[in-house]
Motif scaffolding. Structure first.
Motif, PDB file in Angstrom:
ATOM      1  N   UNK A 169       0.868  -1.178   0.000  1.00 27.72           N
ATOM      2  CA  UNK A 169       0.000   0.000   0.000  1.00 27.72           C
ATOM      3  C   UNK A 169       0.905   1.228   0.000  1.00 27.72           C
ATOM      4  N   UNK A 170       0.773   2.065  -1.029  1.00 28.76           N
ATOM      5  CA  UNK A 170       1.551   3.301  -1.129  1.00 28.76           C
ATOM      6  C   UNK A 170       0.610   4.481  -0.950  1.00 28.76           C
ATOM      7  N   UNK A 171       1.064   5.480  -0.198  1.00 34.36           N
ATOM      8  CA  UNK A 171       0.232   6.664   0.032  1.00 34.36           C
ATOM      9  C   UNK A 171       1.058   7.933  -0.133  1.00 34.36           C
ATOM     10  N   UNK A 172       0.339   9.033  -0.409  1.00 34.61           N
ATOM     11  CA  UNK A 172       0.943  10.350  -0.485  1.00 34.61           C
ATOM     12  C   UNK A 172      -0.110  11.366  -0.055  1.00 34.61           C
ATOM     13  N   UNK A 173       0.266  12.365   0.739  1.00 36.69           N
ATOM     14  CA  UNK A 173      -0.700  13.402   1.099  1.00 36.69           C
ATOM     15  C   UNK A 173      -1.178  14.140  -0.151  1.00 36.69           C
ATOM     16  N   UNK A 174      -2.460  14.385  -0.242  1.00 35.31           N
ATOM     17  CA  UNK A 174      -3.044  15.098  -1.380  1.00 35.31           C
ATOM     18  C   UNK A 174      -3.165  16.574  -1.019  1.00 35.31           C
ATOM     19  N   UNK A 175      -2.010  17.233  -0.870  1.00 35.40           N
ATOM     20  CA  UNK A 175      -1.949  18.649  -0.461  1.00 35.40           C
ATOM     21  C   UNK A 175      -0.968  19.377  -1.382  1.00 35.40           C
ATOM     22  N   UNK A 176      -0.971  20.705  -1.289  1.00 37.61           N
ATOM     23  CA  UNK A 176      -0.087  21.512  -2.120  1.00 37.61           C
ATOM     24  C   UNK A 176       1.171  21.960  -1.391  1.00 37.61           C
ATOM     25  N   UNK A 177       1.358  21.526  -0.159  1.00 36.71           N
ATOM     26  CA  UNK A 177       2.547  21.876   0.613  1.00 36.71           C
ATOM     27  C   UNK A 177       3.672  20.909   0.244  1.00 36.71           C
ATOM     28  N   UNK A 178       4.695  21.422  -0.430  1.00 39.82           N
ATOM     29  CA  UNK A 178       5.770  20.554  -0.908  1.00 39.82           C
ATOM     30  C   UNK A 178       6.557  19.905   0.219  1.00 39.82           C
ATOM     31  N   UNK A 179       6.563  20.509   1.421  1.00 38.94           N
ATOM     32  CA  UNK A 179       7.271  19.912   2.548  1.00 38.94           C
ATOM     33  C   UNK A 179       6.581  18.641   3.048  1.00 38.94           C
TER      34      UNK A 179
END
Length: 111
Positions: free
Chosen positions: A71-81
């Motif tokens: 399971x791979x995840x990534x925050x769905x936000x515009x903050x590159x940090x």
């Protein structure tokens, strides 16, 4: 006698590998949306994709055979940090996964 025992062991292994699981459940406990995918480890084939808003729970892979999944995840936000891909392996598709936020990225709790 040894042949019979060997045949029984092989048949038991085949039956246990092909048993169906209930479902993979993923719940987002982060304060931001999370996008991700579920892939097979050995074939590297994507079997599901998801996007969860905070508090949302999604059930995937109903009746999917037992195999090793990632399971791979990534925050769905515009903050590159905050953009950091995290992953975990699940050996049983009949699992419940909770996603929690941390300074290192998204943390997984698998039950």
């Amino acid at each position: 006698m040894k042949k019979l025992l060997l045949v029984l062991v092989i048949l038991t292994a085949i039956v246990s590998v092909h048993t169906e699981a209930k479902a993979l459940t993923i719940k987002n406990k982060c304060s931001y949306p999370v996008a991700g995918s579920v892939i097979t480890v050995h074939g590297n084939v994507s079997v599901a994709q998801f996007r969860l808003i905070p508090g949302q729970k999604k059930t995937l892979l109903k009746g999917f055979n037992k195999m090793l999944l990632k399971v791979r995840t990534i925050p769905d936000v515009y903050d590159l940090d905050m953009l950091k891909i995290t992953s975990t392996e699940v050996d049983n598709p009949d699992s419940h996964i909770e996603l929690k936020q941390s300074p290192q990225g998204i943390q997984f709790r698998v039950q």
